[in-house]
Structure formats: structure tokens, C-alpha cells
Design a protein around this motif. Structure first.
Motif, PDB file in Angstrom:
ATOM      1  N   UNK A   5       0.860  -1.175   0.000  1.00 32.98           N
ATOM      2  CA  UNK A   5       0.000   0.000   0.000  1.00 32.98           C
ATOM      3  C   UNK A   5       0.898   1.226   0.000  1.00 32.98           C
ATOM      4  N   UNK A   6       0.745   2.027  -1.047  1.00 36.22           N
ATOM      5  CA  UNK A   6       1.452   3.304  -1.092  1.00 36.22           C
ATOM      6  C   UNK A   6       0.416   4.374  -1.375  1.00 36.22           C
ATOM      7  N   UNK A   7       0.630   5.525  -0.787  1.00 40.97           N
ATOM      8  CA  UNK A   7      -0.293   6.638  -0.993  1.00 40.97           C
ATOM      9  C   UNK A   7      -0.270   7.063  -2.445  1.00 40.97           C
ATOM     10  N   UNK A   8      -1.412   7.558  -2.931  1.00 42.99           N
ATOM     11  CA  UNK A   8      -1.509   8.025  -4.314  1.00 42.99           C
ATOM     12  C   UNK A   8      -0.535   9.172  -4.571  1.00 42.99           C
ATOM     13  N   UNK A   9      -0.271  10.000  -3.560  1.00 45.57           N
ATOM     14  CA  UNK A   9       0.625  11.135  -3.726  1.00 45.57           C
ATOM     15  C   UNK A   9       2.086  10.815  -3.463  1.00 45.57           C
ATOM     16  N   UNK A  10       2.405   9.562  -3.200  1.00 43.79           N
ATOM     17  CA  UNK A  10       3.779   9.168  -2.886  1.00 43.79           C
ATOM     18  C   UNK A  10       4.709   9.409  -4.066  1.00 43.79           C
ATOM     19  N   UNK A  18      17.516   3.209  -1.428  1.00 42.51           N
ATOM     20  CA  UNK A  18      17.292   3.099  -2.873  1.00 42.51           C
ATOM     21  C   UNK A  18      16.622   1.773  -3.211  1.00 42.51           C
ATOM     22  N   UNK A  19      15.603   1.848  -4.041  1.00 44.07           N
ATOM     23  CA  UNK A  19      14.813   0.718  -4.537  1.00 44.07           C
ATOM     24  C   UNK A  19      14.284  -0.164  -3.406  1.00 44.07           C
ATOM     25  N   UNK A  20      13.786   0.534  -2.367  1.00 40.51           N
ATOM     26  CA  UNK A  20      13.088  -0.206  -1.321  1.00 40.51           C
ATOM     27  C   UNK A  20      11.748  -0.672  -1.876  1.00 40.51           C
ATOM     28  N   UNK A  21      10.983  -1.391  -1.085  1.00 36.64           N
ATOM     29  CA  UNK A  21       9.729  -1.970  -1.569  1.00 36.64           C
ATOM     30  C   UNK A  21       8.748  -0.906  -2.067  1.00 36.64           C
ATOM     31  N   UNK A  22       8.678   0.226  -1.377  1.00 39.97           N
ATOM     32  CA  UNK A  22       7.757   1.295  -1.799  1.00 39.97           C
ATOM     33  C   UNK A  22       8.163   1.854  -3.160  1.00 39.97           C
ATOM     34  N   UNK A  23       9.457   2.082  -3.352  1.00 41.87           N
ATOM     35  CA  UNK A  23       9.923   2.618  -4.632  1.00 41.87           C
ATOM     36  C   UNK A  23       9.675   1.622  -5.757  1.00 41.87           C
ATOM     37  N   UNK A  24       9.964   0.360  -5.510  1.00 44.73           N
ATOM     38  CA  UNK A  24       9.716  -0.654  -6.548  1.00 44.73           C
ATOM     39  C   UNK A  24       8.229  -0.707  -6.905  1.00 44.73           C
ATOM     40  N   UNK A  28       6.601   0.115 -10.464  1.00 48.03           N
ATOM     41  CA  UNK A  28       5.819  -0.960 -11.078  1.00 48.03           C
ATOM     42  C   UNK A  28       4.455  -0.425 -11.507  1.00 48.03           C
ATOM     43  N   UNK A  29       3.805   0.305 -10.616  1.00 46.05           N
ATOM     44  CA  UNK A  29       2.492   0.879 -10.940  1.00 46.05           C
ATOM     45  C   UNK A  29       2.589   1.898 -12.069  1.00 46.05           C
ATOM     46  N   UNK A  30       3.633   2.707 -12.038  1.00 38.17           N
ATOM     47  CA  UNK A  30       3.828   3.720 -13.080  1.00 38.17           C
ATOM     48  C   UNK A  30       3.992   3.049 -14.445  1.00 38.17           C
ATOM     49  N   UNK A  31       4.791   1.993 -14.493  1.00 41.21           N
ATOM     50  CA  UNK A  31       5.013   1.268 -15.745  1.00 41.21           C
ATOM     51  C   UNK A  31       3.735   0.581 -16.231  1.00 41.21           C
TER      52      UNK A  31
END
Length: 139
Positions: A5-10, A18-24, A28-31
Motif C-alpha cells: 500500500x502506497x499513498x496516491x501522492x507518494x 534506494x529501490x526499497x519496496x515502496x519505490x519498486x 511498477x504501478x507507473x510502468x
């Protein structure tokens, strides 16, 4: 990780690992969104091309219409290649290599990944690659 779960504004920042679970998950969602948008545009183009089965009596109109179709099809071909790059980036997220330069192994800057989420080279490596390409192209 799909349940993360990541905030929509994250937005990823340099202050976190770097490349922690939130960033990945963010990338992933962006792609996936990007791929979805491309596929949606392709479907719209296909529907438009199928419905535009016009027989223009004027030669100039017909030539213009065929030119427009050719341009549209070239754009879709570029997007087809882009989808392959998006899929490759999604695979790199899964195997843990996403965000790291293929040449040096160093992290690719978050700014670069934000601007070009399919990037495989750091900015420095990309510039070096382009310089080498230019040198060999001139020969």
C-alpha cells in the motif's frame, strides 16, 4: 509485493533506501499505467482505422488519408517497441535489478527513473554510450 500500500501522492525521495519496496511498487504501478495507456491508444487507433474505410474520389484526399494512416501506424510500431521495454523493466523490478545501471551497476538517479522509467543506464553511462555512438557513426 502487489499488496503493498502506497499513498496516491507518494513520490520516491533520496532520503529513503534506494529501490526499497515502496519505490519498486511505485515504479511498477507507473510502468503498468503507462503500458495500459499505450494499449488503450492502440485499440482506439485500430477502431479508427477499421471505421475509416473511406474511398476518396479525389486523388489528393486519398494520398493525404494514406499518409495519415502511415504516420499513425509508424507511431504505433514505436509504441509496440516501447511496450517491450516496459515489460523488460517490469521483469527487472521482479528480479531486483531495476534502477541499477547495466554498465556500471550503480544506482540510476530517481529523477532519471521518474522521467524515463524504462532507463537501463545511468545518465553518465547513457552520455558515454551516445558519445561512442556518434564517434563510430561519423567513421
Amino acid at each position: 509485493m502487489t499488496d503493498s500500500v502506497i499513498d496516491e501522492g507518494y513520490r520516491p525521495t533520496e532520503d529513503e533506501p534506494f529501490m526499497n519496496e515502496r519505490q519498486r511498487e511505485y515504479f511498477r504501478r507507473k510502468l503498468i499505467r503507462w503500458k495500459h495507456d499505450i494499449l488503450k491508444e492502440a485499440q482506439e487507433t485500430l477502431a479508427t482505422l477499421q471505421s475509416e474505410n473511406e474511398n476518396h474520389p479525389d486523388l489528393a484526399d486519398r494520398a493525404s488519408s494514406e499518409t495519415d494512416r502511415a504516420i499513425e501506424l509508424r507511431a504505433r510500431d514505436r509504441q509496440r517497441k516501447l511496450i517491450a521495454k516496459i515489460d523488460a523493466a517490469l521483469s527487472r523490478i521482479e528480479d531486483g535489478s531495476y534502477g541499477y545501471c547495466e554498465d556500471t551497476g550503480d544506482p540510476i538517479s530517481l529523477k532519471r527513473l521518474e522521467a524515463r522509467p524504462i532507463a537501463t543506464l545511468s545518465l553518465e553511462a547513457q552520455e558515454r554510450h551516445e558519445r561512442n555512438e556518434r564517434v563510430y557513426r561519423d567513421d
